[in-house]
Motif scaffolding. Sequence first.
Motif, mmCIF file in Angstrom:
data_model
loop_
_atom_site.group_PDB
_atom_site.id
_atom_site.type_symbol
_atom_site.label_atom_id
_atom_site.label_comp_id
_atom_site.label_asym_id
_atom_site.label_seq_id
_atom_site.Cartn_x
_atom_site.Cartn_y
_atom_site.Cartn_z
ATOM 1 N N GLY A 146 0.814 -1.210 0.000
ATOM 2 C CA GLY A 146 0.000 0.000 0.000
ATOM 3 C C GLY A 146 0.845 1.256 0.000
ATOM 4 O O GLY A 146 1.936 1.286 0.575
ATOM 5 N N LEU A 147 0.323 2.310 -0.647
ATOM 6 C CA LEU A 147 1.015 3.588 -0.724
ATOM 7 C C LEU A 147 0.102 4.719 -0.284
ATOM 8 O O LEU A 147 -1.057 4.784 -0.695
ATOM 9 N N ASN A 148 0.633 5.604 0.546
ATOM 10 C CA ASN A 148 0.022 6.910 0.743
ATOM 11 C C ASN A 148 0.666 7.874 -0.247
ATOM 12 O O ASN A 148 1.874 7.811 -0.482
ATOM 13 N N VAL A 149 -0.131 8.749 -0.824
ATOM 14 C CA VAL A 149 0.347 9.660 -1.869
ATOM 15 C C VAL A 149 0.196 11.095 -1.374
ATOM 16 O O VAL A 149 -0.879 11.496 -0.910
ATOM 17 N N THR A 150 1.269 11.862 -1.477
ATOM 18 C CA THR A 150 1.216 13.267 -1.070
ATOM 19 C C THR A 150 1.670 14.145 -2.233
ATOM 20 O O THR A 150 1.864 13.657 -3.353
ATOM 21 N N VAL A 151 1.795 15.443 -1.969
ATOM 22 C CA VAL A 151 2.093 16.395 -3.045
ATOM 23 C C VAL A 151 3.374 15.997 -3.772
ATOM 24 O O VAL A 151 4.317 15.520 -3.135
ATOM 25 N N PRO A 152 3.403 16.177 -5.118
ATOM 26 C CA PRO A 152 2.350 16.743 -5.968
ATOM 27 C C PRO A 152 1.647 15.687 -6.827
ATOM 28 O O PRO A 152 1.252 15.975 -7.951
ATOM 29 N N PHE A 153 1.486 14.477 -6.315
ATOM 30 C CA PHE A 153 1.131 13.332 -7.154
ATOM 31 C C PHE A 153 -0.305 12.823 -7.015
ATOM 32 O O PHE A 153 -0.644 11.783 -7.576
ATOM 33 N N LYS A 154 -1.164 13.517 -6.280
ATOM 34 C CA LYS A 154 -2.488 12.953 -6.019
ATOM 35 C C LYS A 154 -3.355 12.844 -7.272
ATOM 36 O O LYS A 154 -4.146 11.906 -7.412
ATOM 37 N N GLU A 155 -3.197 13.784 -8.176
ATOM 38 C CA GLU A 155 -3.971 13.713 -9.415
ATOM 39 C C GLU A 155 -3.407 12.642 -10.361
ATOM 40 O O GLU A 155 -4.164 11.966 -11.068
ATOM 41 N N GLU A 156 -2.089 12.456 -10.362
ATOM 42 C CA GLU A 156 -1.502 11.364 -11.133
ATOM 43 C C GLU A 156 -1.924 10.015 -10.577
ATOM 44 O O GLU A 156 -2.172 9.061 -11.335
ATOM 45 N N ALA A 157 -2.023 9.914 -9.251
ATOM 46 C CA ALA A 157 -2.478 8.666 -8.639
ATOM 47 C C ALA A 157 -3.914 8.359 -9.038
ATOM 48 O O ALA A 157 -4.290 7.197 -9.259
ATOM 49 N N PHE A 158 -4.727 9.391 -9.135
ATOM 50 C CA PHE A 158 -6.104 9.228 -9.600
ATOM 51 C C PHE A 158 -6.130 8.621 -11.003
ATOM 52 O O PHE A 158 -6.889 7.690 -11.287
#
Length: 297
Positions: free
Chosen positions: A76-88
């Motif tokens: 599992g990964l938590n995603v923080t700035v600036p990648f949240k939209e890329e993770a989406f």
Amino acid sequence: MAFHEPATGNQYAVNCAPPPKRYAVIGNPIEHSRSPFIHEFFARQTGHALAYEKIKAPLDGFGMTVENFFANGGHGLNVTVPFKEEAFALARPNLTLRAQLAAAVNTLWMEKGSLHGCNTDGIGLLNDLLRLGHSPKAKEILLVGAGGAARGVAFPLLDAGCARLHIINRNPQRASALHQHLIEQMPALSPRLSWGSLSDAGGPWDIVINATSSSLGQTAPDLPGNLYKPGALAYDMVYGRKATPFMMQAAEHGAHTVADGLGMLVGQAAASFAIWHGVTPDPEAVLTALRHQLRAG
């Protein structure tokens, strides 16, 4: 001739215990992150074995970094700035409703060979606002920023019953895009939703939320004064050992209460932990411990 006792069943079990499952937080920058401390604390609380690390992904290499993490046994990964939209975008075929509404993801995991995504930022923020005694219900709220962090909390604030949500951004086109996304998802929100540039902040407001990363760079957003109603809260999603630049700016401009985002961080982490492990930890204990750790340096 010396004889040695054969290994017992218990010894064999200890020697052959599987390695702890691997989790991480991914971002850029990432050095400041306290997520490893939080998740390791939650693991001790709930009796889970895990290894949790920080991963600094290249700004142009987020997708490959995520792929390598899971290919090498990550869970599992938590995603923080600036990648949240890329993770989406990466998890688009398998998104929770919260992630779909946010169009941003802060929690990733593999399920049946497919990447899944959720957004727990809204849960973390709402719970922290309630802890601070500032329920968003019937409140007029200014949201500064229109990136992944703002996307994660905009709909939850509206869903919680705020009277008005005004989204502003240094690049007003981004604020407009977030406004349009929310209206497309939920047309009934239109009367309570507006957008503009930083100079269109309007006000005064019951709650002002800084969803930009400006405080990470030790600056405050370029906001006008007179934003705050009597008794208003200024909330910075960034946290630190001392007051952030936005918090100091807000206090100078008349905010009654200022708060950083440490409680939100712990709250969203607790929701991510529940997704991964099927149990919800106690956020209050880790919040207290983390605040003490920050103050101690």
